[in-house]
Enzyme design. Structure first.
Site, short mmCIF file in Angstrom:
data_model
loop_
_atom_site.label_atom_id
_atom_site.label_comp_id
_atom_site.label_asym_id
_atom_site.label_seq_id
_atom_site.Cartn_x
_atom_site.Cartn_y
_atom_site.Cartn_z
N LYS A 194 25.48 -23.90 -52.37
CA LYS A 194 24.38 -24.83 -52.62
C LYS A 194 23.52 -24.87 -51.37
O LYS A 194 23.98 -25.26 -50.30
CB LYS A 194 24.91 -26.22 -52.96
N LYS A 247 23.20 -22.28 -56.34
CA LYS A 247 22.11 -23.24 -56.59
C LYS A 247 21.16 -23.27 -55.42
O LYS A 247 21.63 -23.37 -54.28
CB LYS A 247 22.75 -24.62 -56.77
C1 PBG Z 1 23.27 -34.27 -55.80
C2 PBG Z 1 22.61 -33.18 -56.56
C3 PBG Z 1 21.32 -32.64 -56.34
C4 PBG Z 1 21.08 -31.78 -57.40
C5 PBG Z 1 22.23 -31.77 -58.20
N1 PBG Z 1 23.18 -32.63 -57.66
C6 PBG Z 1 20.29 -32.96 -55.31
C7 PBG Z 1 20.58 -32.81 -53.89
O1 PBG Z 1 21.56 -32.21 -53.47
O2 PBG Z 1 19.78 -33.33 -53.12
C8 PBG Z 1 19.80 -31.04 -57.64
C9 PBG Z 1 19.55 -30.54 -59.03
C10 PBG Z 1 18.14 -30.18 -59.34
O3 PBG Z 1 17.25 -30.16 -58.47
O4 PBG Z 1 17.88 -29.90 -60.52
N2 PBG Z 1 24.26 -33.97 -54.91
#
Ligand code: PBG
Length: 326
Positions: A194, A247
């Site tokens: 991520k 991601k």
């Molecule tokens: C929270 C989380 C996020 C997303 C999914 N879970 C945001 C972040 O890490 O700031 C983002 C998903 C998206 O942008 O569609 N931990």
């Protein structure tokens, strides 16, 4: 000329015969934003066409989505600021509306597959995925909170736990906690690679979960790094993850490809909020043909190697399939 690649593109039947990649509804996971209360349907300005639903409207929408052939969903809670604190206690509180909604969805649609989000940010007054002390995100002190959150979600009936926090060692901590409580059948889809991405902006609008100070660069990955994703993947696999997620998806197709080739776990990709927003914005301006560009985007993620795709486009893709537009 002996070799003429165009012969294999001559007719739809021939093109169909040699097509290398397919995308079925079974590959798609549809995300929902949920709020407490009744009869709530609050549009999200930066995610055109999407809303935050209360339980009643969520059940109605999942019913529609299942009619279209979707079966896998992920739920994200938009929590009132008054319920947020430094240690995210609301995330495992008995009266938590998110846990109530998970129960209701599984009761009504036992054949669906429901995935959760595990991270502190929706419940944290600091807006970070981990515990904050003196401006630092504490790793090991965050793990017990993630464990409690995961066990509470398992008790509510979740099928797949989705740790999105990027703390080190969280998959093992969560796996152990679930097993200790008898939830060895509950799976973990780890947000393995991520990245600290700008493409989460609309999601943070939807949940009002942006960090109150600083950024997420000490825990989310540097967009410049590729081989570090392998290190995360091997760690998650050893710690008991059932799926590895990359991601965002579009700027990271090389990472999806790498993990698919180098590991033996199913790979999922999160086609994130900013990726949805940019295509919707271009379509609204008449700059791109939505019904052509959207399936092309999803197909590219599959072609890169993703087995599953979390995407806000899932329902519209299913509608296009129903209408024979694909
Ligand atoms: C929270 C989380 C996020 C997303 C999914 N879970 C945001 C972040 O890490 O700031 C983002 C998903 C998206 O942008 O569609 N931990």
């Amino acid at each position: 000329m002996l070799s003429r690649p165009r012969r294999n593109r001559r007719t739809p039947a021939i093109r169909g015969m040699v097509r290398e990649t397919s995308l079925s509804l079974d590959n798609l996971i549809y995300p929902y934003f949920v709020v407490d209360g009744k009869d709530q349907n609050i549009p999200i300005a930066s995610l055109p066409g999407l809303s935050r639903f209360s339980e009643d409207n969520l059940l109605r929408d999942i019913d529609e989505a299942m009619e279209l052939g979707l079966r896998s969903f992920v739920l994200f809670p938009a929590v009132d600021d008054s319920l947020k604190d430094k240690t995210a206690t609301y995330s495992y509180a008995d009266e938590n509306f998110y846990l109530r909604i998970i129960r209701a969805v599984k009761e009504r649609f036992p054949e669906s597959s429901i995935m959760s989000d595990v991270a502190m940010d929706p419940y944290s007054s600091d807006g970070h995925d981990g515990l904050v002390e003196d401006g630092k995100i504490l790793n090991d002190e965050t793990l017990p909170i993630l464990e409690k959150m995961s066990v509470a979600q398992a008790q509510a009936g979740i099928d797949i736990i989705g740790p999105s926090d990027m703390m080190d060692g969280r998959v093992e901590a969560i796996r152990d906690a679930l097993d200790d409580e008898g939830f060895e059948e509950v799976a973990i889809m780890s947000y393995t690679a991520k990245y600290a991405s700008a493409y989460y902006g609309p999601f943070r609008d939807a949940l009002d979960s942006a960090p109150k100070s600083g950024d997420k660069k000490t825990y989310q990955m540097d967009p410049a790094n590729k081989y570090e994703a392998l290190r995360e993947a091997h760690a998650d696999a050893e710690e008991g993850a059932d799926y590895l997620m990359v991601k965002p998806a579009l700027c990271y197709l090389d990472i999806i490809h790498l993990l698919k080739n180098e590991t033996d776990l199913p790979i999922t990709a999160y086609n994130v909020s900013g990726e949805y927003a940019m295509l919707k914005a271009a379509a609204q301006n008449g700059w791109l043909d939505y019904e052509k560009a959207m399936p092309e985007m999803l197909l590219s993620i599959r072609r890169a190697g993703a087995d599953g795709i979390l995407t806000y486009f899932a329902k519209e893709y299913a509608q296009m399939m129903r209408d024979n537009k694909l």
